[in-house]
Motif scaffolding. Structure first.
Motif, PDB file in Angstrom:
ATOM      1  N   ALA A  72     -31.043   7.877  17.404  1.00 27.03           N
ATOM      2  CA  ALA A  72     -29.843   7.932  18.241  1.00 27.03           C
ATOM      3  C   ALA A  72     -29.061   6.619  18.198  1.00 27.03           C
ATOM      4  CB  ALA A  72     -30.226   8.269  19.674  1.00 27.03           C
ATOM      5  N   SER A  73     -29.770   5.501  18.329  1.00 29.13           N
ATOM      6  CA  SER A  73     -29.087   4.207  18.361  1.00 29.13           C
ATOM      7  C   SER A  73     -28.463   3.867  17.011  1.00 29.13           C
ATOM      8  CB  SER A  73     -30.053   3.102  18.781  1.00 29.13           C
ATOM      9  OG  SER A  73     -31.107   2.957  17.838  1.00 29.13           O
ATOM     10  N   SER A  74     -29.117   4.263  15.928  1.00 32.81           N
ATOM     11  CA  SER A  74     -28.558   4.007  14.606  1.00 32.81           C
ATOM     12  C   SER A  74     -27.248   4.769  14.407  1.00 32.81           C
ATOM     13  CB  SER A  74     -29.565   4.395  13.525  1.00 32.81           C
ATOM     14  OG  SER A  74     -29.004   4.257  12.235  1.00 32.81           O
ATOM     15  N   SER A  75     -27.196   5.997  14.905  1.00 28.12           N
ATOM     16  CA  SER A  75     -25.959   6.766  14.801  1.00 28.12           C
ATOM     17  C   SER A  75     -24.845   6.119  15.617  1.00 28.12           C
ATOM     18  CB  SER A  75     -26.197   8.200  15.286  1.00 28.12           C
ATOM     19  OG  SER A  75     -27.132   8.853  14.462  1.00 28.12           O
ATOM     20  N   VAL A 147     -31.972  17.670  14.391  1.00 31.79           N
ATOM     21  CA  VAL A 147     -31.363  16.452  14.924  1.00 31.79           C
ATOM     22  C   VAL A 147     -30.132  16.047  14.124  1.00 31.79           C
ATOM     23  CG1 VAL A 147     -32.621  14.748  13.525  1.00 31.79           C
ATOM     24  CG2 VAL A 147     -31.944  14.174  15.862  1.00 31.79           C
ATOM     25  N   LEU A 148     -30.037  16.500  12.867  1.00 36.32           N
ATOM     26  CA  LEU A 148     -28.922  16.069  12.019  1.00 36.32           C
ATOM     27  C   LEU A 148     -27.555  16.517  12.549  1.00 36.32           C
ATOM     28  CD1 LEU A 148     -30.517  16.532   8.479  1.00 36.32           C
ATOM     29  CD2 LEU A 148     -30.337  14.462   9.879  1.00 36.32           C
ATOM     30  N   PRO A 149     -27.362  17.786  12.963  1.00 38.47           N
ATOM     31  CA  PRO A 149     -26.067  18.123  13.567  1.00 38.47           C
ATOM     32  C   PRO A 149     -25.808  17.385  14.874  1.00 38.47           C
ATOM     33  CG  PRO A 149     -27.586  19.998  13.686  1.00 38.47           C
ATOM     34  CD  PRO A 149     -28.190  18.996  12.753  1.00 38.47           C
ATOM     35  N   VAL A 150     -26.886  17.045  15.601  1.00 39.81           N
ATOM     36  CA  VAL A 150     -26.714  16.255  16.820  1.00 39.81           C
ATOM     37  C   VAL A 150     -26.191  14.862  16.472  1.00 39.81           C
ATOM     38  CG1 VAL A 150     -27.896  15.238  18.811  1.00 39.81           C
ATOM     39  CG2 VAL A 150     -28.503  17.542  18.034  1.00 39.81           C
ATOM     40  N   LEU A 151     -26.721  14.280  15.404  1.00 40.00           N
ATOM     41  CA  LEU A 151     -26.255  12.967  14.959  1.00 40.00           C
ATOM     42  C   LEU A 151     -24.794  13.027  14.539  1.00 40.00           C
ATOM     43  CD1 LEU A 151     -29.321  11.741  12.848  1.00 40.00           C
ATOM     44  CD2 LEU A 151     -28.794  11.303  15.255  1.00 40.00           C
ATOM     45  N   PHE A 152     -24.376  14.140  13.946  1.00 38.93           N
ATOM     46  CA  PHE A 152     -22.974  14.306  13.573  1.00 38.93           C
ATOM     47  C   PHE A 152     -22.083  14.265  14.813  1.00 38.93           C
ATOM     48  CE2 PHE A 152     -19.156  16.655  12.415  1.00 38.93           C
ATOM     49  CZ  PHE A 152     -18.865  16.148  11.159  1.00 38.93           C
ATOM     50  N   LEU A 153     -22.509  14.933  15.881  1.00 38.48           N
ATOM     51  CA  LEU A 153     -21.738  14.933  17.127  1.00 38.48           C
ATOM     52  C   LEU A 153     -21.710  13.535  17.755  1.00 38.48           C
ATOM     53  CD1 LEU A 153     -22.913  18.308  18.728  1.00 38.48           C
ATOM     54  CD2 LEU A 153     -20.758  17.825  17.538  1.00 38.48           C
ATOM     55  N   ILE A 154     -22.854  12.832  17.699  1.00 35.24           N
ATOM     56  CA  ILE A 154     -22.882  11.452  18.203  1.00 35.24           C
ATOM     57  C   ILE A 154     -21.886  10.597  17.430  1.00 35.24           C
ATOM     58  CG2 ILE A 154     -24.303   9.357  18.384  1.00 35.24           C
ATOM     59  CD1 ILE A 154     -26.723  11.150  18.873  1.00 35.24           C
TER      60      ILE A 154
END
Length: 215
Positions: A72-75, A147-154
């Motif tokens: 999360a923090s990296s995104s 988690v990858l689509p979540v990272l896209f939203l982040i």
């Protein structure tokens, strides 16, 4: 009088995204090396090293807890730094956007294209971190790929904030305020390394207030 222009997600925005992709391909190897190297150091140094003393946290191995926080923090950092430093470079020193605006594309298309590219970089770096975490045994199911689509939203969320900072910036030094006041406290205090519930009640209330304000 300032005019508020919002990102416009249409086909023209993909032209900006594709332009950034082609540029990134020239620097792909060092970029991927960083994406693998940094999480490896965090997960080895803290996940294994500190994890030996901590054991479990929130009913899971500390390595798994840390890996989720690093994702999360990296995104957050990837999207923010791309939207600030890279976009400012394209806007002021390189004057890339002046050339783009000479085409049928408009400012709204540039904003949307940059947000899409920032979110894409989050997925790229997140995939590298997820791969490293899996190799170290912190990932136990293929469902972690969700988690990858979540990272896209982040990436979309933090790129929008980063673009606002870039619009206000008079130079690169201006970004230090945002990094110090917003990004660093979120990285340290938002549950990446330890649960938020372990903080003093007053600090928890402040973090909850900030989270609600962002929502």
């Amino acid at each position: 009088m300032a005019i508020l222009l919002l990102p416009r997600f249409r086909g023209a925005a993909l032209a900006v995204w594709r332009r950034n992709t082609l540029v990134w391909r020239k620097l792909m190897l060092p970029s991927i090396f960083i994406n693998f190297g940094e999480p490896l150091l965090y997960l080895l140094g803290l996940g294994y090293g500190l994890g030996m003393f901590i054991g479990e946290m929130m009913h899971m191995p500390y390595l798994t807890f840390l890996a989720s926080g690093i994702l999360a923090s990296s995104s957050m950092n990837t999207a923010s730094f791309e939207a600030m430093f890279s976009v400012y470079t394209r806007m002021i020193p390189q004057k890339t956007y002046e050339a783009i605006l000479a085409t049928p594309l408009e400012v709204q298309d540039i904003l949307a294209g940059e947000m899409l590219w920032c979110a894409t970089k989050c997925v790229i770096s997140g995939s590298a971190i997820l791969a490293v975490a899996a190799l170290l045994g912190a990932v136990h199911s293929w469902q972690a790929l969700w988690v990858l689509p979540v990272l896209f939203l982040i990436g979309l969320c933090f790129s929008g904030l980063g673009l606002i900072m870039t619009a206000l910036a008079s130079g690169y030094d201006f970004f230090n305020y945002y990094v110090t006041i917003v990004l660093t406290p979120m990285f340290i205090l938002s549950g990446v390394f330890f649960p938020v519930t372990s903080l003093p009640a007053a600090l928890q209330a402040m973090l909850n207030f900030v989270t609600l304000r962002f929502k």
